[in-house]
Design an enzyme around this catalytic site. Structure first.
Site: not given
Ligand code: ADP
Ligand code: G6P
Length: 490
Positions: A162, A370
């Site tokens: 991912h 990202d």
């Molecule tokens: P990453 O996977 O690095 O966290 P992404 O933008 O791909 O970044 O995905 C983040 C996910 O987490 C999204 O589905 C978003 O809606 C969710 N998210 C981000 N901030 C919050 C928050 N404050 N509360 C709940 N969900 C959140």
């Molecule tokens: C990114 C990674 C995921 C991970 C997520 C949240 O999306 O690709 O594998 O689950 O961040 O991070 P965390 O450490 O809370 O699982």
């Protein structure tokens, strides 16, 4: 032991065991893009998800979510430190994200990473029926494909990364680079977000393992592993349904009112992570305030930064820096009852996020690197009204698909300022044309399309993809406070 013909293995389960402030158990939807994406398609699918439930100590008993079975894997405190906080999130995560933060190479973490990967592989082998497909997810579990192949040569094994997969000159820094590469290449199909990543792994396989490579295959020691790009997406139907719910529309109006009915609302939603470029955007915004391009009375910035990996030092340091900077900006430019930045370090549920997305005039997404960035896609899906501007970093995987966004290099603070102003001042007709094009793209490329494309490439027959629902369920996991999900030990 119940077995499945489709098994997903990811570090996180879709539910996360959080300790509530009063110490009670609080199950929440797991943070981050991976859990968001997979949860939407797997809930109605007769599959098993092997993963960690978020706590330490013995694995909790967990009941099914819809048709999906959960198989928790336990971690001890030491394993959490060496495997999750250490090798996965202090070595691989920063290295794979262009080393925007210095990766830590600590020899003590490797053995724990290997051991925990073996535990995930054993659990997957146990729940997979004869000839099943096992879909392993992300950098935490790079060794699982090879381990699983050794345990169960009958399985069809997929691996999906991912996060970005780095160019050889960065990957070559890893002390355990050969083991990691061999681990991943235990799969039949290794999928990435971008073509460039597939190219990177091919170059590495040639260099480190003497493999014969083509654009979409790596042959090493007589076995051919396919590679390819499968850009992940979101549950577009869920976000659209949420965004049109009257209570969500009402919530969005109320939010705007609570913000003081400003002329413009700028919004950012991130995990609090150093890859997200939060500091760069704060610098740009504060300079726009300083130079008088933006006035606190007209314009409000909302920064949602959900806590993440808080026991890792670099994340704690980042939080201190960001909170210091938000305090400085508010101290310097805010007025009584009118802060320049509303900073929210809290998780929100999906409907609250949908309301926030609707409130925004400009969504500011500025990661330094990202894999995809699903927040950008969620914003677009939530804007049925065709209004709103998306400012998006060129270094997010989603920039390759959302070409009509206001693309920006977040390292170039002057360019970022100029792009923010352009987005704030764009004509409604221009914004609508951009949004329409992006929404059209997302409709065709939602999370189901992603899973279908990957699983069809994995088994060639389309039979695996047939197990997926015809449509996503448009439901969310209810938040259960102080009460474990049914089936959890009390
Ligand atoms: P990453 O996977 O690095 O966290 P992404 O933008 O791909 O970044 O995905 C983040 C996910 O987490 C999204 O589905 C978003 O809606 C969710 N998210 C981000 N901030 C919050 C928050 N404050 N509360 C709940 N969900 C959140
Ligand atoms: C990114 C990674 C995921 C991970 C997520 C949240 O999306 O690709 O594998 O689950 O961040 O991070 P965390 O450490 O809370 O699982």
């Amino acid at each position: 032991m119940r077995q499945s013909s489709l098994v997903v293995v990811a570090n996180r389960l879709p539910l996360d065991d959080n300790a509530a402030p009063d110490g009670a158990c609080e199950w929440r939807r797991s943070p981050g893009g991976l859990a968001s994406a997979l949860h939407a398609i797997l809930q109605p699918t007769p599959a098993t998800w092997v993963g960690w439930a978020g706590g330490v100590g013995p694995a909790p008993a967990m009941s099914d979510i819809g048709s999906l079975r959960l198989r928790p894997v336990s971690l001890t405190e030491d394993e959490l430190r060496g495997y999750y906080e250490g090798f996965a999130n202090s070595t691989l995560w920063p290295l794979y994200h262009d080393a925007v933060q210095q990766p830590v190479f600590n020899r003590d973490w490797w053995e724990t990473y290997r051991m925990v990967n073996q535990r995930f592989a054993d659990a997957a082998a146990e729940v997979a029926e004869e000839g099943a497909a096992v879909w392993v997810q992300d950098y935490h579990l790079s060794l699982v494909p090879e381990m699983l192949r050794d345990l169960r040569p009958d399985l069809l094994i997929g691996f999906f990364v991912h996060v970005p997969f780095p160019p050889p000159e960065l990957f070559m820094q890893l002390p355990r680079r050969v083991e990691l590469l061999r681990g991943m290449l235990g799969a039949d199909l290794v999928g990435f977000q971008r073509e460039q990543a597939a190219h990177n792994i091919a170059q590495l396989a040639r260099k480190l393992l003497g493999a014969v490579v083509t654009d979409d295959a790596i042959t090493v020691e007589g076995r051919t592993v396919r590679t390819g790009a499968f850009p992940v997406s979101i549950d577009v139907a869920e976000m659209r349904a949420l965004a049109s719910r009257p209570d969500v529309v009402g919530q969005a109006k109320q939010l705007r009112h609570d913000l003081g009915q400003p002329k413009r609302v700028l919004l950012s939603v991130d995990r609090l992570d150093y890859t997200k470029g939060i500091e760069h955007r704060l610098t740009a915004y504060s300079e726009l305030l300083r130079d008088g391009y933006v006035k606190v009375r007209d314009t409000v910035m909302v920064q949602v930064a959900v806590p993440s990996r808080e026991r890792v030092e670099s994340y704690r340091d980042l939080r201190d820096r960001i909170e210091g900077e938000v305090g400085r900006i508010n101290g310097e430019y805010g007025r009584v009852g009118e802060p320049a930045i509303h900073y929210l370090n809290q998780p929100f549920d999906r409907s609250q996020l949908a309301a926030l997305y609707q409130t925004a005039d400009v969504m500011v997404v500025t990661p330094l690197r990202d894999g995809m960035n699903l927040v950008a896609k969620e914003f677009v899906a939530a804007r049925e009204d065709g209004a709103g501007a998306l400012v998006l970093s060129e270094f997010a995987g989603s920039a390759a698909e959302l070409e009509q966004a206001f693309l920006v290099n977040p390292h170039d603070v002057d360019g970022l300022k100029e792009t923010l102003l352009r987005a704030m001042e764009a004509e409604p007709a221009d914004l609508e044309a951009r949004m329409t094009a992006m929404r059209r793209h997302l409709t065709r490329h939602d999370i189901l399309a992603w899973a279908r494309a990957y699983l069809t490439a994995l088994d060639h027959t389309g039979r695996l993809a047939e197990q997926l629902p015809a449509d996503t369920p448009r439901r969310r996991v209810p938040r259960q406070r102080s009460a474990p999900p049914p089936g959890k030990d009390q």
